[in-house]
Design a protein around this motif. Structure first.
Motif, PDB file in Angstrom:
ATOM      1  N   SER A 255      38.644  36.370  33.703  1.00  0.00           N
ATOM      2  CA  SER A 255      39.441  36.454  34.927  1.00  0.00           C
ATOM      3  C   SER A 255      40.265  35.198  35.187  1.00  0.00           C
ATOM      4  O   SER A 255      41.085  35.173  36.092  1.00  0.00           O
ATOM      5  N   GLN A 256      40.073  34.141  34.386  1.00  0.00           N
ATOM      6  CA  GLN A 256      40.807  32.892  34.562  1.00  0.00           C
ATOM      7  C   GLN A 256      41.860  32.736  33.470  1.00  0.00           C
ATOM      8  O   GLN A 256      41.736  33.301  32.387  1.00  0.00           O
ATOM      9  N   GLU A 257      42.901  31.960  33.796  1.00  0.00           N
ATOM     10  CA  GLU A 257      43.917  31.670  32.776  1.00  0.00           C
ATOM     11  C   GLU A 257      43.317  30.775  31.715  1.00  0.00           C
ATOM     12  O   GLU A 257      42.408  30.009  32.011  1.00  0.00           O
ATOM     13  N   PRO A 258      43.713  30.870  30.485  1.00  0.00           N
ATOM     14  CA  PRO A 258      44.788  31.681  29.934  1.00  0.00           C
ATOM     15  C   PRO A 258      44.364  33.091  29.529  1.00  0.00           C
ATOM     16  O   PRO A 258      45.192  33.926  29.219  1.00  0.00           O
ATOM     17  N   LEU A 259      43.044  33.385  29.562  1.00  0.00           N
ATOM     18  CA  LEU A 259      42.597  34.703  29.096  1.00  0.00           C
ATOM     19  C   LEU A 259      43.061  35.839  30.001  1.00  0.00           C
ATOM     20  O   LEU A 259      43.254  36.956  29.533  1.00  0.00           O
TER      21      LEU A 259
END
Length: 117
Positions: free
Chosen positions: A64-68
């Motif tokens: 749920s977090q960047e960069p994923l």
């Protein structure tokens, strides 16, 4: 100290390594015309084999977090599958050779790790 308070040495997964792995897998899916998905269990095992510490418990948080979050669809806990975003290139620009270098480096590290066998 209670046993559940002991840090088991599981570091937070490196987002750059995970994004390199996701982009590598996405590229392989594109090259082989395979479905743009991977089971959560297979992804965790592959990441752990490459010395990327991730568990089923922290996978949803990391995705749920960047960069994923730019590379993977939001997780549905009922399916047990990670879906790659889009049919083309991922939204986060990382050259293919950099993604391959990250995965190769992680694989080399895993090969050199003493597994106590």
């Amino acid at each position: 100290m209670k046993i559940f308070e002991v840090d088991m040495g599981m570091a937070t997964p490196d987002p750059e390594q995970l994004s390199g792995l996701v982009q590598f897998l996405n590229g392989r899916a594109n090259n082989t015309n395979a479905r743009k998905e991977i089971s959560q269990d297979a992804f965790i095992k592959l990441a752990n084999d490459l010395d990327i510490n991730i568990t089923a418990q922290n996978l949803a948080d990391v995705v749920s977090q960047e960069p994923l979050s730019n590379l993977l669809e939001p997780m549905d806990p009922n399916t047990g599958v990670l879906m790659f975003k889009g049919a083309g290139q991922p939204n986060v620009a990382m050259p293919v050779n950099k993604a391959q270098d990250i995965v190769a480096s992680a694989a080399k590290s895993a090969i050199n790790r003493d597994r106590g066998v």
